[in-house]
Design an enzyme around this catalytic site. Structure first.
Site, short mmCIF file in Angstrom:
data_model
loop_
_atom_site.label_atom_id
_atom_site.label_comp_id
_atom_site.label_asym_id
_atom_site.label_seq_id
_atom_site.Cartn_x
_atom_site.Cartn_y
_atom_site.Cartn_z
N HIS A 56 7.21 86.80 0.40
CA HIS A 56 7.76 88.04 0.98
C HIS A 56 6.75 88.65 1.93
CE1 HIS A 56 5.47 89.64 -2.41
NE2 HIS A 56 5.67 90.89 -2.00
N HIS A 58 5.09 91.56 2.30
CA HIS A 58 4.06 92.57 2.05
C HIS A 58 2.67 92.09 2.48
CE1 HIS A 58 6.68 94.88 -1.09
NE2 HIS A 58 6.90 95.26 0.15
N ASP A 60 -0.24 92.41 1.27
CA ASP A 60 -1.13 91.80 0.27
C ASP A 60 -0.68 90.39 -0.10
OD1 ASP A 60 1.08 92.88 -1.08
OD2 ASP A 60 -0.03 93.08 -2.95
N HIS A 61 0.31 89.86 0.62
CA HIS A 61 0.72 88.46 0.46
C HIS A 61 0.62 87.69 1.77
CE1 HIS A 61 2.44 88.77 -3.71
NE2 HIS A 61 2.28 90.04 -3.37
N HIS A 114 12.57 93.35 -5.03
CA HIS A 114 11.26 93.91 -4.67
C HIS A 114 11.25 94.14 -3.15
CE1 HIS A 114 6.94 94.57 -4.71
NE2 HIS A 114 6.77 93.57 -3.86
N ASP A 133 6.31 88.59 -6.17
CA ASP A 133 6.37 89.88 -6.88
C ASP A 133 7.75 90.12 -7.50
OD1 ASP A 133 3.78 90.23 -6.15
OD2 ASP A 133 4.14 91.87 -4.74
N HIS A 171 0.44 88.99 -9.09
CA HIS A 171 -0.54 89.99 -9.53
C HIS A 171 -0.94 89.83 -11.00
CE1 HIS A 171 -0.34 92.69 -5.99
NE2 HIS A 171 0.89 92.25 -5.89
ZN ZN Z 1 5.01 92.84 -2.84
#
Ligand code: ZN
Length: 255
Positions: A56, A58, A60-61, A114, A133, A171
């Site tokens: 996805h 985001h 942080d990915h 998400h 996530d 995570h």
């Molecule tokens: Zn995420």
């Protein structure tokens, strides 16, 4: 030949993971939170990065994608619904598509909730699922772009995978998730066993993932919204599972 994996930490509490095909040498990073830990894992293993499979959009990915692509010229595969928000995309995929990493093959499951276009990569032959996530060990992602019902349906899709499927998520939230889950299912034996296992893993400085789907089905309260005792625990006995799930997710947000 069976896939090999290498799990490592990124950023604050993200996981990065490499999937390697020993037969061809192909190696995929599942998401790329940041470049440096991916590079370190490649150095440690001696593997050569050929692909990045993105769950996805985001940051942080995806934060490491541009740098890794520039250096390794790897292919970037991303969910069709989010490609515009992800750097360097070469191929987009949808539900039912398959992605080759050397001779390994991953099936794409759309698991929105998400984010609206979130996907999960399932390597059926190797019993591996990379769920970003969508699901966490004893938890699930926040419902940011979708609806609780959408997320519940995505979790049910994952729940239908074989029990021995190893679940990798984005995570390290397991201990906090366990603390919350115990408020709803204090008598759940599988959850208590998982709590002891996770405590041991953390004490030894080890990650708490991967976990197995069978373990999650027994102990992850977010996968258990259709269990009558769980519905009763949130005061919604007899209500539809999606409604129960929404209530569990709302409580976790405030926990
Ligand atoms: Zn995420």
């Amino acid at each position: 030949m069976a896939a090999k994996t290498r799990l490592f930490r990124c950023l604050q509490d993200n996981f990065g993971v490499l999937v390697h095909d020993p037969a061809t040498g192909a190696t995929a990073a599942i998401d790329a939170p940041e470049a440096a830990p991916v590079e370190a894992a490649l150095r440690d293993t001696g593997w050569k990065l050929t692909d990045i499979l993105v769950t996805h959009h985001h940051g942080d990915h995806t934060g490491g994608i541009a740098e890794l692509k520039a250096r390794h010229r790897c292919r970037v595969v991303a969910p069709a619904g989010e490609a515009a928000k992800i750097p360097g995309v070469d191929e987009t995929v949808r539900e039912g598509d398959s992605v080759k990493v050397g001779n390994l093959s991953a099936r794409v499951l759309e698991t929105p909730g998400h984010t609206a276009g979130h996907i999960t990569f399932v390597f059926d032959a190797d019993r591996l699922a990379f769920a970003g996530d969508t699901i966490f060990s004893i938890g699930c992602g926040r419902v940011i772009e979708g609806t609780p019902e959408m997320m519940w349906n995505s979790l049910k899709k994952l729940r239908d995978l074989p029990g021995d499927t190893q679940i990798y998520c984005g995570h390290e939230y397991t201990m906090a998730n366990i603390k919350f889950a115990l408020t709803l299912e204090p008598g759940n034996k599988a959850l208590k066993a998982r709590a002891e296992e996770a405590q041991r893993q953390v004490a030894e400085g080890r990650p708490t993932i991967p976990t197995t789907l069978a373990e999650e089905k027994a102990a992850n309260v977010f996968l258990r919204a259709d269990v009558p005792e769980v519905a009763a625990a949130v005061g919604l006995a007899g209500k539809p599972a999606a409604e129960v799930f929404a209530e569990i997710r709302a409580r976790k947000n405030k926990f």
